[in-house]
Design a protein around this motif. Sequence first.
Motif, PDB file in Angstrom:
ATOM      1  N   ALA A   1       2.021   6.855  -1.465  1.00  0.00           N
ATOM      2  CA  ALA A   1       2.929   7.818  -2.085  1.00  0.00           C
ATOM      3  C   ALA A   1       2.209   8.633  -3.160  1.00  0.00           C
ATOM      4  O   ALA A   1       2.324   9.866  -3.185  1.00  0.00           O
ATOM      5  CB  ALA A   1       4.132   7.098  -2.689  1.00  0.00           C
ATOM      6  N   VAL A   2       1.453   7.939  -4.012  1.00  0.00           N
ATOM      7  CA  VAL A   2       0.729   8.663  -5.066  1.00  0.00           C
ATOM      8  C   VAL A   2      -0.288   9.613  -4.448  1.00  0.00           C
ATOM      9  O   VAL A   2      -0.402  10.778  -4.859  1.00  0.00           O
ATOM     10  CB  VAL A   2       0.026   7.683  -6.032  1.00  0.00           C
ATOM     11  CG1 VAL A   2      -0.899   8.436  -6.974  1.00  0.00           C
ATOM     12  CG2 VAL A   2       1.056   6.921  -6.839  1.00  0.00           C
TER      13      VAL A   2
ATOM     14  N   ALA B   1      -0.148  11.003  -1.490  1.00  0.00           N
ATOM     15  CA  ALA B   1       0.552  12.134  -0.879  1.00  0.00           C
ATOM     16  C   ALA B   1       1.003  13.128  -1.939  1.00  0.00           C
ATOM     17  O   ALA B   1       0.830  14.344  -1.780  1.00  0.00           O
ATOM     18  CB  ALA B   1       1.764  11.633  -0.079  1.00  0.00           C
ATOM     19  N   ILE B   2       1.571  12.617  -3.041  1.00  0.00           N
ATOM     20  CA  ILE B   2       2.054  13.513  -4.093  1.00  0.00           C
ATOM     21  C   ILE B   2       0.888  14.317  -4.672  1.00  0.00           C
ATOM     22  O   ILE B   2       0.979  15.538  -4.837  1.00  0.00           O
ATOM     23  CB  ILE B   2       2.766  12.712  -5.202  1.00  0.00           C
ATOM     24  CG1 ILE B   2       4.088  12.158  -4.658  1.00  0.00           C
ATOM     25  CG2 ILE B   2       3.033  13.582  -6.416  1.00  0.00           C
ATOM     26  CD1 ILE B   2       4.799  11.210  -5.577  1.00  0.00           C
TER      27      ILE B   2
ATOM     28  N   LEU C   1       0.812  -1.218   0.000  1.00  0.00           N
ATOM     29  CA  LEU C   1       0.000   0.000   0.000  1.00  0.00           C
ATOM     30  C   LEU C   1       0.848   1.273   0.000  1.00  0.00           C
ATOM     31  O   LEU C   1       0.323   2.372  -0.169  1.00  0.00           O
ATOM     32  CB  LEU C   1      -0.951  -0.001   1.189  1.00  0.00           C
ATOM     33  CG  LEU C   1      -2.116  -0.992   1.055  1.00  0.00           C
ATOM     34  CD1 LEU C   1      -2.944  -1.008   2.315  1.00  0.00           C
ATOM     35  CD2 LEU C   1      -2.973  -0.660  -0.153  1.00  0.00           C
ATOM     36  N   CYS C   2       2.178   1.104   0.202  1.00  0.00           N
ATOM     37  CA  CYS C   2       3.067   2.266   0.211  1.00  0.00           C
ATOM     38  C   CYS C   2       2.975   3.065  -1.082  1.00  0.00           C
ATOM     39  O   CYS C   2       2.965   4.293  -1.061  1.00  0.00           O
ATOM     40  CB  CYS C   2       4.511   1.838   0.423  1.00  0.00           C
ATOM     41  SG  CYS C   2       4.938   1.735   2.136  1.00  0.00           S
ATOM     42  N   SER C   3       2.918   2.353  -2.214  1.00  0.00           N
ATOM     43  CA  SER C   3       2.885   3.093  -3.473  1.00  0.00           C
ATOM     44  C   SER C   3       1.571   3.857  -3.594  1.00  0.00           C
ATOM     45  O   SER C   3       1.544   4.969  -4.127  1.00  0.00           O
ATOM     46  CB  SER C   3       3.094   2.154  -4.663  1.00  0.00           C
ATOM     47  OG  SER C   3       2.097   1.175  -4.694  1.00  0.00           O
ATOM     48  N   VAL C   4       0.484   3.259  -3.060  1.00  0.00           N
ATOM     49  CA  VAL C   4      -0.797   3.973  -3.064  1.00  0.00           C
ATOM     50  C   VAL C   4      -0.675   5.243  -2.219  1.00  0.00           C
ATOM     51  O   VAL C   4      -1.065   6.338  -2.645  1.00  0.00           O
ATOM     52  CB  VAL C   4      -1.927   3.079  -2.512  1.00  0.00           C
ATOM     53  CG1 VAL C   4      -3.251   3.824  -2.569  1.00  0.00           C
ATOM     54  CG2 VAL C   4      -2.017   1.781  -3.299  1.00  0.00           C
TER      55      VAL C   4
END
Lengths: 279, 281
Positions: free
Chosen positions: B15-16, B18-19, B10-13
């Motif tokens: 990160a997106v 947050a960005i 879920l980190c990539s989720v």
Amino acid sequence: MKLKIKPLSNPISKIVKVLIYVAAVITVAMLLFIVGYILIRGVPNLTPSLFQWEYTTKNVSMLPAIINTVEITVLTLLIAVPLGVFAAIYLVEYSRQSSLIVKLIRVTTETLTGIPSIVYGLFGYFAFVLALGWGYSLAAGIITLAIMVLPVIVRTTEEALLAVPVSYREGSFGLGAGRLRTIFKLIVPSAMPGILSGVILAIGRIVGETAALIYTSGTGSQTAVSLTDSARTLSVHMYCLLSEGLYTNQAYATAVVLLVVVIGINAASSALAKRISKI
Amino acid sequence: MKVVFLLCALCSVAAVAAICIFLFARGVPAIAEIGPLKFIFGTKWKPTQQLFGILPMIVGSIYVTAGAMVIGAPIGILTAVFLYKYCPVKVYRFVKPAVNLLAGIPSIVYGFFALVVIVPIMQILSDTSGKGMLTASIVLGLMILPTIISTTESALKSADISYFEGSLALGATKERSIFASVFPAARSGILSGIILGVGRAIGETMAVVMIIGNQTVFPKTIFSGIRTMTANIVLEMAYAEGLHLDALIATAVVLFVFIMIINLSFSCIKGNEMKQGVKNK
């Protein structure tokens, strides 16, 4: 009797054939030109004064930048590799491919791949440097880069895990091993060359990165000794030299070091690729 | 343990998310304050007079990317054809790593190379500083070569070989067989390579900022100095404040939207390809 077959030809095909060869020659010639030009102009500029421990405006030493590059690379990988590998394990070993959450993870991972590095830089600047108040620091640069290389590691690990034959898993389960033991004792080790090639790709991206780092880890010219220090990597160092406009010769020398590193990384990755294809 | 793996995934989720939040939370209000039309269609970028029109930069990004495609796509596709059917094994062992190395060279090195080699050539060819659209297009064209070559090559290779052989057997020349029967079969793969190249070219920053001149005007000739959206961000972020800084974030938002459109068309093509693959089987 020997049968003779004349190759077919017509004028347009001949022209196309010539164009194909010309294109291939251009591609290879440009690479040789870039590498050759930089090596020829740069190697004579590799003076001992460029490798002194302390950076001063007089010696513009790149040794601190080299050490910083190693620090940033190692620390970024320490964050991104476990996260990426675990994420890939989840995607391959634990989830159903059709579930919504897997789709969401895939879409976001693809999105991360496409985001330009300057946008990462901007994000890192606002999130870590300003909002969290870390200032220009190693930590800000590392986390920004970790997000950036995460998709690379997830994707390559996923492919490597998928390439492990199902019979390995069945055999392991059949012998009574649990799921975790199967993953860490059997599947991850057999996928190791693939995972490593992802790590090498990530190293290449970290070493070559400039835009995401200028406004996160900043342009501190000395060796960073703590996570709060501002530190420039070799690529950022080169950018600084160029934007000051006084140090073209030193920039050549830095480019040589960068090229040598990149060639080394490529050699390592093709050696790994050979090992993978052997298995 | 499953939860740990899930959290990592879920980190990539996160990160997106947050960005997006960071970009849009500051970028969208800035666009609203400047006025969406004034921002996107404004032709003057003068931060000191509070004029923030990024149309010259949007046009700049599009021109440079188009130029890079005009230069990079034909060379890349033809080189891929060379690797596919013309290249002897011994040469392949040399050319393939060369293409990979081309992909690995840091963009700052490309920019530097262009600065010391291509810019002086352009100075001789035209009466300008040598920094401009054509210079940047050449360098970007070079930088996207490896992307286009490797995707095109694998698309050609994954096309059914019987198309090629059947065409040869019907009396077509080798060239015609490749371009008239293998190419249509590999079309979506080649197209996705080109789209990847567009994404890379439009997002490139460091190589471009050193060689494009960075004037915020519409180009008059192909030698004119212009500025891309990426260059705009990296150039002014060091000293921007207040609305100026927010306008830069808004520039990133526009860039982000461009990238999302590119990504979307990429996954559409990929999706079509998969559907067709299923149909063919």
